[in-house]
Scaffold this motif. Structure first.
Motif, PDB file in Angstrom:
ATOM      1  N   PRO A 191       0.792  -1.228   0.000  1.00  8.75           N
ATOM      2  CA  PRO A 191       0.000   0.000   0.000  1.00  8.75           C
ATOM      3  C   PRO A 191       0.825   1.279   0.000  1.00  8.75           C
ATOM      4  N   PHE A 192       2.017   1.238  -0.600  1.00 10.23           N
ATOM      5  CA  PHE A 192       2.824   2.462  -0.634  1.00 10.23           C
ATOM      6  C   PHE A 192       3.479   2.573  -2.004  1.00 10.23           C
ATOM      7  N   SER A 193       3.950   3.765  -2.309  1.00  8.15           N
ATOM      8  CA  SER A 193       4.574   3.992  -3.615  1.00  8.15           C
ATOM      9  C   SER A 193       6.076   3.720  -3.533  1.00  8.15           C
ATOM     10  N   THR A 220       7.751   6.411  -1.538  1.00  3.36           N
ATOM     11  CA  THR A 220       7.591   6.251  -0.086  1.00  3.36           C
ATOM     12  C   THR A 220       8.529   5.158   0.431  1.00  3.36           C
ATOM     13  N   PRO A 257       4.075   0.168  10.163  1.00  2.80           N
ATOM     14  CA  PRO A 257       3.070   1.232  10.108  1.00  2.80           C
ATOM     15  C   PRO A 257       2.613   1.529   8.670  1.00  2.80           C
ATOM     16  N   LEU A 258       3.497   1.311   7.701  1.00  2.00           N
ATOM     17  CA  LEU A 258       3.123   1.547   6.303  1.00  2.00           C
ATOM     18  C   LEU A 258       2.368   0.365   5.722  1.00  2.00           C
ATOM     19  N   SER A 259       2.642  -0.824   6.216  1.00  4.79           N
ATOM     20  CA  SER A 259       2.062  -2.021   5.615  1.00  4.79           C
ATOM     21  C   SER A 259       1.914  -3.096   6.689  1.00  4.79           C
ATOM     22  N   TRP A 260       0.654  -3.497   6.972  1.00  3.10           N
ATOM     23  CA  TRP A 260       0.415  -4.381   8.114  1.00  3.10           C
ATOM     24  C   TRP A 260       1.173  -5.711   8.074  1.00  3.10           C
ATOM     25  N   TRP A 301      -5.590   5.634  -0.889  1.00  5.95           N
ATOM     26  CA  TRP A 301      -4.804   4.393  -1.021  1.00  5.95           C
ATOM     27  C   TRP A 301      -3.463   4.724  -1.676  1.00  5.95           C
ATOM     28  N   ILE A 302      -2.389   4.307  -1.081  1.00  5.19           N
ATOM     29  CA  ILE A 302      -1.010   4.567  -1.530  1.00  5.19           C
ATOM     30  C   ILE A 302      -0.630   6.053  -1.435  1.00  5.19           C
ATOM     31  N   ASN A 311      -0.307   7.228   2.168  1.00  5.66           N
ATOM     32  CA  ASN A 311       0.387   6.354   3.119  1.00  5.66           C
ATOM     33  C   ASN A 311       1.876   6.685   3.089  1.00  5.66           C
ATOM     34  N   VAL A 312       2.254   7.772   3.749  1.00  9.17           N
ATOM     35  CA  VAL A 312       3.650   8.225   3.695  1.00  9.17           C
ATOM     36  C   VAL A 312       4.329   8.181   5.063  1.00  9.17           C
ATOM     37  N   MET A 363      -6.913  -0.092   6.441  1.00  9.53           N
ATOM     38  CA  MET A 363      -6.034  -0.968   5.651  1.00  9.53           C
ATOM     39  C   MET A 363      -4.919  -0.188   4.957  1.00  9.53           C
ATOM     40  N   GLY A 365      -2.440   1.619   5.811  1.00 11.31           N
ATOM     41  CA  GLY A 365      -1.253   1.993   6.575  1.00 11.31           C
ATOM     42  C   GLY A 365      -1.476   3.278   7.349  1.00 11.31           C
ATOM     43  N   THR A 366      -0.642   4.289   7.073  1.00 14.73           N
ATOM     44  CA  THR A 366      -0.707   5.528   7.844  1.00 14.73           C
ATOM     45  C   THR A 366      -1.615   6.583   7.186  1.00 14.73           C
ATOM     46  N   TRP A 412     -12.345  -2.636   8.887  1.00 15.61           N
ATOM     47  CA  TRP A 412     -11.684  -3.718   8.143  1.00 15.61           C
ATOM     48  C   TRP A 412     -11.049  -4.686   9.130  1.00 15.61           C
ATOM     49  N   SER A 472     -11.964  -8.959  10.761  1.00 16.87           N
ATOM     50  CA  SER A 472     -12.936 -10.052  10.760  1.00 16.87           C
ATOM     51  C   SER A 472     -13.708 -10.114  12.071  1.00 16.87           C
ATOM     52  N   ASN A 494     -14.389  -4.111   1.774  1.00 22.04           N
ATOM     53  CA  ASN A 494     -14.335  -5.377   1.025  1.00 22.04           C
ATOM     54  C   ASN A 494     -15.279  -6.436   1.576  1.00 22.04           C
ATOM     55  N   LEU A 497     -15.813  -7.500   4.340  1.00 23.59           N
ATOM     56  CA  LEU A 497     -15.255  -8.377   5.371  1.00 23.59           C
ATOM     57  C   LEU A 497     -16.150  -8.375   6.624  1.00 23.59           C
ATOM     58  N   HIS A 547     -12.377  -3.984  -7.826  1.00 26.52           N
ATOM     59  CA  HIS A 547     -11.848  -4.906  -8.830  1.00 26.52           C
ATOM     60  C   HIS A 547     -12.904  -5.891  -9.314  1.00 26.52           C
ATOM     61  N   ARG A 589     -14.953  -7.665  -7.593  1.00 22.85           N
ATOM     62  CA  ARG A 589     -15.077  -8.849  -6.749  1.00 22.85           C
ATOM     63  C   ARG A 589     -16.446  -8.951  -6.080  1.00 22.85           C
ATOM     64  N   ARG A 590     -16.943 -10.135  -5.905  1.00 26.03           N
ATOM     65  CA  ARG A 590     -18.125 -10.489  -5.098  1.00 26.03           C
ATOM     66  C   ARG A 590     -19.364  -9.662  -5.446  1.00 26.03           C
TER      67      ARG A 590
END
Ligand SMILES: NC(=O)c1ccc[n+]([C@@H]2O[C@H](COP(=O)([O-])OP(=O)(O)OC[C@H]3O[C@@H](n4cnc5c(N)ncnc54)[C@H](OP(=O)(O)O)[C@@H]3O)[C@@H](O)[C@H]2O)c1
Lengths: 226, 310
Positions: free
Chosen positions: A13-15, A18, A81-84, B57-58, B61-62, B92, B94-95, B120, B122, B150, B152, B179, B181-182
Motif C-alpha cells: 500500500p505504498f509507492s 515512499t 506502520p506503512l504495511s500491516w 490508497w497509496i 500512506n507516507v 487498511m 497503513g498511515t 476492516w 474479521s 471489502n 469483510l 476490482h 469482486r463479489r
C-alpha cells in the motif's frame, strides 16, 4: 482475514517513492546503526573466510543479531506502520535470528571441524555481493547514498548475506535456516516488482542460485551414477 | 450536452421535494456560474456531495515523513480550494488516516469535508475499537460515512454501524468492494440492507456494474462511490499516450483525467468518483472534472467505444 481475495498489489500500500524515503528516514533515524551493521558484516566476512570450528560461530552469531535487529526495529517499528504484513515479517526475522543463534551458535555440530566442510566458492561471492555491491544498486534507481540498504540494518542484504554464509557450511539443519531468508528474497522481489524497481530480479535470482548450488552436486552425482 | 448533475443548493431543495428520486434530478445550468463544483445529492439524506472526491490508497500512506506530509497538505489544500468534499480512507491503508488527520489539522479543518473511512477486521468487537481509532486519527468526533471494507464480516459490522447511525455517532453507512469482486453478494446486500452508500469499481474500462449493480443502487436510493477511476493509474497512463479526442472539448475537458472522471460521474446512478493522487497538479486536473458540461448518454457510448479502441 479473507486473504485469498487480495492480490499482490493490494498488499503493497505504498509507492516506490515512499519505500525509498523509508530507508532514508530509517538510516538517519537509527544512525549509526547502518555503519555498525556494515562493520559486523565485514567482520562476519573475514571470520567466515578464515576460520573454522569454534570461531566459525562468530559470523553466524553476528548475523543472527542483525536478523533480530532488522525484525524488531526495521520491520516492526518502521515498515509495519506503512504495511500491516510488516508485523509478521518482523516476527519471522526475529525467529530467524533466534534459530540461527540456537542452531549454529551453541549447537555442538558446528564446533567440530569435520562438520564444517566448507565450500567457499558461490557462498563467498554471494556474501561479497550482499555486503559491497547490493547496497550500490540503489544508486542505479537514483537513490541518495544515505538511503542505501546495507547489511545488518536493512532486510535484503542481510537475507542475501545469510544465504551466502549458509552455503559456506555443511550442517544438517541448513535447510531449516534457509527457509526464512529464501522466503524473504521472494517477498522482497515481489515488492520491488510491484513498485517497478528495475533491480527487482536480484533477490529471486539469488533464490535460484542458492537452490542451484545445493541441488547441483546431488543432480550431477546422480547422473554420473546413471 | 446533458448536465446530469445538480447544484448544491438546488439539489438540496429538489432532494427535499422528491428525496427518493433526487439523484435523477435534471441538470441545472444556473449553478455553474458560481464556480462551485457540480454536486449530486446523497439519496438517503438529500445532502449535496461534490461529484469528484478523493481516495487515499497509496497516495497518503507516507508514514511520518515530514517532507511527504507537507506535500500531501498541499494536495488537500488544492482539493478544498476546488470545492472538494469526500475523502475516502481505510485502516487498511497503513498511515493514510493519520496523514489525512494531520493534514486536516494543519489546514484548520477546512469546511466541506465529507469524511469516509472503513472498518476492516474479521472481528465484530474489534470493529468498534478500529472505528474509535479512526475517529482519533482523523481528529473527528463523528465520521460522515463508515463502510464495511471489502465486505469483510459485513453481517457483523453492519449491525454495529446501523446501531451507531441510530444513536447519531456516525451519519451514514455503507459497504465497499473493488476490482469487480463479489458482485453477486453485493447485489444481495443492496437488495436487503438499509445502507446509504455502496462503493465499487467503475470506470470507462470496467463497466460490469452498469448491468445490475448501478440500476439496483438507483432503485434502492443508495449513493454510489466509484473507486479506481483510473484503474489504479494504469488506465490513465495508457490513454495519456494518445491525443485528446475532439469531443473532449465539447464537455470542457482539457486533460484525459477529466474525460475519464466525467464518464463516471455522468452516469445517473453514480454519486461521486474518488481518484487518488499525491500531486497538486493532478488534483487540480481531477477537480476540474467537477465543472463544465457533462456528456449525455450518446456521447458516453462514444467515449467508451473510442477509449476501448485506443
Ligand atoms: N475496496 C475498497 O474499498 C477500495 C479499493 C480500491 C480503491 N478504493 C478507494 O478508491 C480510491 C481510488 O482508487 P486507487 O487509488 O486504487 O486508484 P485510482 O484513483 O484509479 O488511480 C490512482 C493513480 O492515478 C494517478 N493519477 C491521479 N490523478 C492523475 C492525473 N490527473 N493524471 C495522471 N495520473 C493521475 C495517481 O498518481 P499520482 O499520485 O502521480 O497522481 C495514482 O497512481 C483509493 O485511493 C481508495 O480510497 C477503495
Amino acid at each position: 482475514m479473507d486473504l485469498l481475495s487480495y492480490s499482490l498489489v493490494d498488499l503493497i500500500p505504498f509507492s516506490r517513492e515512499t519505500y525509498f524515503r523509508l530507508f532514508e528516514r530509517y538510516n538517519i533515524g537509527v544512525w549509526p546503526a547502518p555503519i555498525i551493521g556494515l562493520a559486523m558484516g565485514l567482520t562476519a566476512l573475514f571470520t567466515a573466510r578464515r576460520a573454522d570450528g569454534w570461531v566459525l560461530r562468530a559470523p553466524f552469531l553476528l548475523t543472527a543479531a542483525c536478523w533480530i535487529w532488522v525484525g524488531w526495529v526495521f520491520q516492526i517499528h518502521w515498515y509495519a506502520p506503512l504495511s500491516w504484513p510488516g508485523i509478521y515479517f518482523g516476527m519471522g526475522f526475529v525467529l530467524q535470528g533466534v534459530l540461527m543463534a540456537v542452531v549454529l551458535g551453541w549447537g555442538p555440530i558446528l564446533g567440530s571441524p569435520e562438520a564444517t566442510d566448507r565450500n567457499h566458492g558461490p557462498g563467498l561471492w554471494i556474501l561479497l555481493f550482499a555486503l559491497a555491491l547490493q547496497p550500490l544498486l540503489g544508486l542505479l534507481s537514483g537513490r541518495p547514498w544515505y538511503g542505501l540498504e546495507v547489511f545488518g540494518s536493512a532486510p535484503d542484504p542481510t537475507a542475501l548475506a545469510t544465504l551466502g554464509l549458509l552455503l559456506m557450511i555443511r550442517h544438517p539443519l541448513r535447510w531449516l535456516l534457509s527457509i526464512i531468508p529464501l522466503a524473504w528474497c521472494l517477498i522482497s522481489g515481489a515488492t520491488l516488482w510491484v513498485l517497478s524497481v528495475p533491480t527487482w530480479p536480484v533477490m529471486p535470482l539469488a533464490v535460484v542460485l542458492y537452490l542451484g548450488v545445493i541441488v547441483w552436486p546431488w543432480v550431477s552425482g546422480r547422473s554420473q551414477l546413471e | 450536452m446533458d448536465r446530469s448533475c445538480v447544484s448544491s443548493r438546488r439539489a438540496f431543495l429538489a432532494a427535499l421535494a422528491v428525496a427518493p428520486l433526487s439523484f435523477l434530478v435534471q441538470p441545472d445550468k444556473a449553478w455553474a456560474a458560481d464556480g462551485q463544483p457540480i454536486t449530486k445529492p446523497i439519496p438517503s439524506t438529500g445532502e449535496p456531495l461534490p461529484v469528484v472526491g478523493m481516495g487515499t490508497w497509496i497516495s497518503f500512506n507516507v508514514g511520518g515523513d515530514p517532507v511527504a506530509r507537507d506535500a500531501r497538505t498541499d494536495v488537500l489544500r488544492a482539493f478544498f480550494a476546488a470545492g472538494g468534499g469526500m475523502i475516502d480512507s481505510s485502516p487498511m491503508y497503513g498511515t493514510a488516516e493519520a496523514v489525512v488527520g494531520s493534514c486536516l489539522a494543519r489546514l484548520d479543518r477546512p469546511e466541506g469535508l465529507f469524511s469516509a473511512t472503513k472498518v476492516w477486521t474479521s472481528s465484530t468487537a474489534e470493529g468498534l475499537e478500529q472505528i474509535a481509532t479512526s475517529e482519533r486519527l482523523w481528529g473527528l468526533q463523528r465520521l460522515d460515512l463508515l463502510q464495511v471494507h471489502n465486505l469483510l464480516n459485513w453481517q457483523g459490522h453492519l449491525q454495529t454501524l446501523s446501531a451507531m447511525k441510530a444513536d447519531g455517532t456516525v451519519r451514514t453507512i455503507g459497504v465497499t468492494t473493488s476490482h469487480g469482486r463479489r458482485h453477486a453478494e453485493l447485489a444481495q446486500i443492496l437488495e436487503t440492507q438499509p445502507i446509504d452508500f455502496v462503493q465499487l469499481t467503475y470506470n470507462i474500462a470496467d463497466r460490469d456494474v452498469e448491468a445490475r449493480l448501478l440500476p439496483l443502487a438507483a432503485e434502492r436510493g443508495i449513493a454510489v462511490i466509484a473507486n479506481r477511476p483510473f484503474q489504479g493509474g494504469s488506465l490513465i497512463d495508457r490513454v495519456k499516450r494518445h491525443p485528446l479526442p475532439g469531443w473532449a472539448r465539447e464537455i470542457d475537458c482539457t486533460d484525459w483525467s477529466q474525460v475519464l472522471l466525467k464518464f463516471i460521474v455522468s452516469h445517473p446512478a453514480v454519486t461521486c468518483a474518488i481518484p487518488a493522487t499525491s500531486r497538486v497538479d493532478h488534483m487540480e486536473q481531477n477537480m476540474a472534472a467537477a465543472r463544465g458540461d457533462m456528456p449525455d448518454a450518446a456521447l458516453r457510448r462514444r467515449m467508451a467505444a473510442d477509449v476501448a479502441a485506443l
